[in-house]
Design an enzyme around this catalytic site. Structure first.
Site, PDB file in Angstrom:
ATOM      1  N   LYS A  65       0.842  -0.985  -0.375  1.00 49.78           N
ATOM      2  CA  LYS A  65      -0.076   0.278  -0.331  1.00 49.78           C
ATOM      3  C   LYS A  65       0.860   1.331  -0.387  1.00 49.78           C
ATOM      4  O   LYS A  65       1.676   1.280   0.720  1.00 49.78           O
ATOM      5  CB  LYS A  65      -0.980   0.381   1.249  1.00 49.78           C
ATOM      6  CG  LYS A  65      -1.825   1.223   1.391  1.00 49.78           C
ATOM      7  CD  LYS A  65      -3.049   0.684   2.433  1.00 49.78           C
ATOM      8  CE  LYS A  65      -3.592   1.892   2.469  1.00 49.78           C
ATOM      9  NZ  LYS A  65      -5.021   1.992   3.300  1.00 49.78           N
ATOM     10  N   SER A 139      -9.716   1.619   2.440  1.00 45.10           N
ATOM     11  CA  SER A 139      -8.058   2.483   1.904  1.00 45.10           C
ATOM     12  C   SER A 139      -7.853   1.723   1.196  1.00 45.10           C
ATOM     13  O   SER A 139      -7.117   2.227   0.149  1.00 45.10           O
ATOM     14  CB  SER A 139      -8.045   3.439   2.704  1.00 45.10           C
ATOM     15  OG  SER A 139      -7.503   2.561   3.311  1.00 45.10           O
ATOM     16  N   SER A 163     -10.655  -0.664   6.917  1.00 46.01           N
ATOM     17  CA  SER A 163      -9.629  -1.117   5.674  1.00 46.01           C
ATOM     18  C   SER A 163      -8.999  -2.043   4.955  1.00 46.01           C
ATOM     19  O   SER A 163      -7.998  -2.418   3.545  1.00 46.01           O
ATOM     20  CB  SER A 163      -8.402   0.295   5.467  1.00 46.01           C
ATOM     21  OG  SER A 163      -9.019   1.548   5.495  1.00 46.01           O
TER      22      SER A 163
END
Length: 557
Positions: A65, A139, A163
């Protein structure tokens, strides 16, 4: 060819880049490393393996990420003007790399990890892996989709409000949200530093568990696991009516997941979900959102042009929350946590849908805040209460993945994973070699809970070779012409068992789809085609066992 060759790793790297081109999803990536760099690292892994180094993740491809530091790639947190060049990998990345994982790139996210939708990014909205008109979940959107599409084997995300779980549910993969403190968060751009966790995505539970164990800090290991009295797993299940409005078919899918746990021997007990949902609402509606301003507020206030307007609005609004509200909300949260833990009692886990529904991109665009709030109904309270969680696939609804979540007390991560394994229906596996009944590796199947369904043959499109391995095993290779039907056993085993087998396969074996004589397919053991060069072709025997016992049965192509 030696089993310590980099050839399989090179093949995996090349397959991943071919897959990237085939799926044409540029919005997944913020920083994609050149294929040549990964190929060089793959060759280096071969040298390390040949020197006797233990590399449990050798050749696994890792996506990270974009708010987690990767040396050599900018850390953007989904905002190009915020980017900086990290001096080194974050500890979680360094530990997986040390175990042999190859970082393929950094992935897109809801900007500053603020959102559960995966659309709040100047790099583009990350579309769902299965339905491009729907959100991927955020996210950690790019990380989840990279795994679901078969590009990466593992991916790192973060989880403050869900997330690391909502994207797993929407894309049909596993997401582990560990106990806070088990995995270090150094080298991670904070969202809410007191709540943030680094999470892991994988296609199977064993793969995710292996990665989590390698990332965990040794200092975190001694924490005692909460004691439990003997007996079956105790699962808290709130009444469906307390879940609120769900997408059509989701209540039934949730009830079916609970029924699978009961059928597996678990004891289901009711639970009042009210303190969990009340606490969940506090994460954004209360004063705790002020911590997001602490993380990136001054930067947002400077007004860079690439800010996502929804994210900027959330962070900016948090600036003016008075301090007295923080203390009042802390007091209320403590009371809710006490009530929630009393309701949970001695249950091992709380079973919930991971989200309340799966919105389209258009629905999020029309109501970005309301849609996001609905997605966090069941996930927002987990970190506020200091709990751990596992998000696991639990079937499909209307052709799209449906996922559930098991939430439990801190430091029960392994316990939750064992319970989550009960949710996955058994899978089939076709074997034609050393795993056949009576052969040396058959006990490996039995130890994983496998049972023999029937003996059959492949479609007549394969050739069989005797490989020079220990123990002896054949190589089954698909061919365009001159193939034959090969004796095959069809087994049924838990999905996590298949994942464990896939993770431990030695070179040159691979796991692929076998075409069977009845027209169906099943996962099965195949061999890298180049590995059979110089090996004895034993196709005419029609069976590994027949060859081993010295008889010949000629088959028609």
């Amino acid at each position: 060819m030696s089993p310590l060759t980099p050839a399989p790793v090179l093949a995996r790297v090349r397959a991943a880049y071919a897959r990237i081109e085939a799926v044409d999803r540029p919005e997944i990536w913020i920083g994609l490393r050149p294929q040549s760099d990964l190929e060089d690292e793959a060759r280096g892994l071969g040298t390390r393996l040949a020197a006797g180094e233990f590399l449990p993740l050798a050749g696994r491809l890792l996506a990270v990420k974009g708010n987690i530091d990767v040396g050599g790639l900018p850390t953007t947190a989904g905002c190009p003007s915020y980017a900086y060049d990290p001096a080194a990998d974050a500890p979680v990345v360094a530990r997986l790399r040390a175990a042999g994982a190859l970082v393929i790139g950094t992935t897109n996210l809801d900007q500053f990890a603020t959102g559960l939708v995966g659309t709040r990014s100047p790099y583009g909205a990350v579309r769902n892996a299965h339905a491009p008109d729907r959100v991927s979940g955020g996210s950690s959107s790019g990380s989840a989709v990279a795994v679901a599409l078969g590009i990466a084997d593992l991916a790192l995300g973060t989880d403050t409000a869900g997330s690391g779980r909502v994207p797993a549910a929407f894309n049909g993969i596993v997401g582990l949200k560990p106990t806070r403190g088990l995995v270090p968060t150094e080298g991670v751009v904070p969202a809410c530093a007191s709540l943030d966790c680094v999470t892991v995505f994988a296609r199977t539970l064993p793969e995710a568990q292996e990665a989590l164990a390698l990332m965990a800090s040794p200092v975190a290991a001694p924490h005692p696991v909460p004691a439990r009295t003997p007996g079956p797993w105790r699962i808290a299940v709130p009444p469906t009516g307390q879940l609120g409005e769900l997408d059509p078919g989701w209540a039934q899918a949730y009830e079916a997941a609970a029924a699978r746990l009961r059928a597996a021997g678990a004891e289901l007990r009711p639970l009042d979900l009210t303190p969990f949902t009340e606490a969940a609402a506090m994460l954004y509606e209360g004063a705790f959102v002020a911590e997001r301003y602490t993380a990136v507020g001054p930067f947002v206030d400077s007004g860079p042009p690439d800010l996502d307007p929804t994210v900027a609005g959330i962070v900016t609004a948090a600036r003016d929350i008075p301090a007295h509200r923080v203390f009042a909300d802390q007091d209320r949260l403590a009371r809710l946590r006490t009530t929630a833990m009393e309701a949970l009692g001695d249950a091992d886990a709380l079973l919930l849908p991971t989200a309340a529904g799966h919105p389209t991109l258009a629905e999020v665009a029309a109501d970005p805040l309301g849609t996001n709030a609905r997605l966090g109904r069941f996930t927002n309270s987990t970190n506020l209460f200091g709990l751990c969680a596992v998000a696991a696939p639990a079937g499909e609804v209307a052709g799209l993945p449906f996922g559930v979540m098991l939430v439990g007390p801190a430091h029960t991560d392994e316990r939750l994973a064992r319970i989550a394994a009960l949710l996955t229906p058994p899978v089939r596996l076709a074997v034609a070699g050393a795993h056949l009944t009576g052969e040396p590796l058959n006990p490996q199947l039995l130890s994983l809970g496998a049972r023999l369904i029937r003996t059959t043959t492949t479609a007549p499109v394969y050739r069989l070779y005797a490989l020079a391995t220990t123990p002896p095993k054949p190589g089954l290779v698909r061919t365009d012409e001159g193939g034959a039907a090969i004796e095959t056993e069809l087994w049924e085993l838990p999905a996590e068992g298949l994942g464990a087998l896939a993770a431990s396969l030695p070179y040159p074996m691979t796991l692929g789809r076998l075409d069977l004589s009845d027209g169906t397919t099943a996962p099965g053991f195949l061999c890298e085609p180049y590995a059979v060069q110089g090996s004895k072709d034993i196709t005419e025997h029609g069976s590994w066992r027949t060859y081993r016992h010295g008889s010949t049965r000629r088959l028609s192509p």
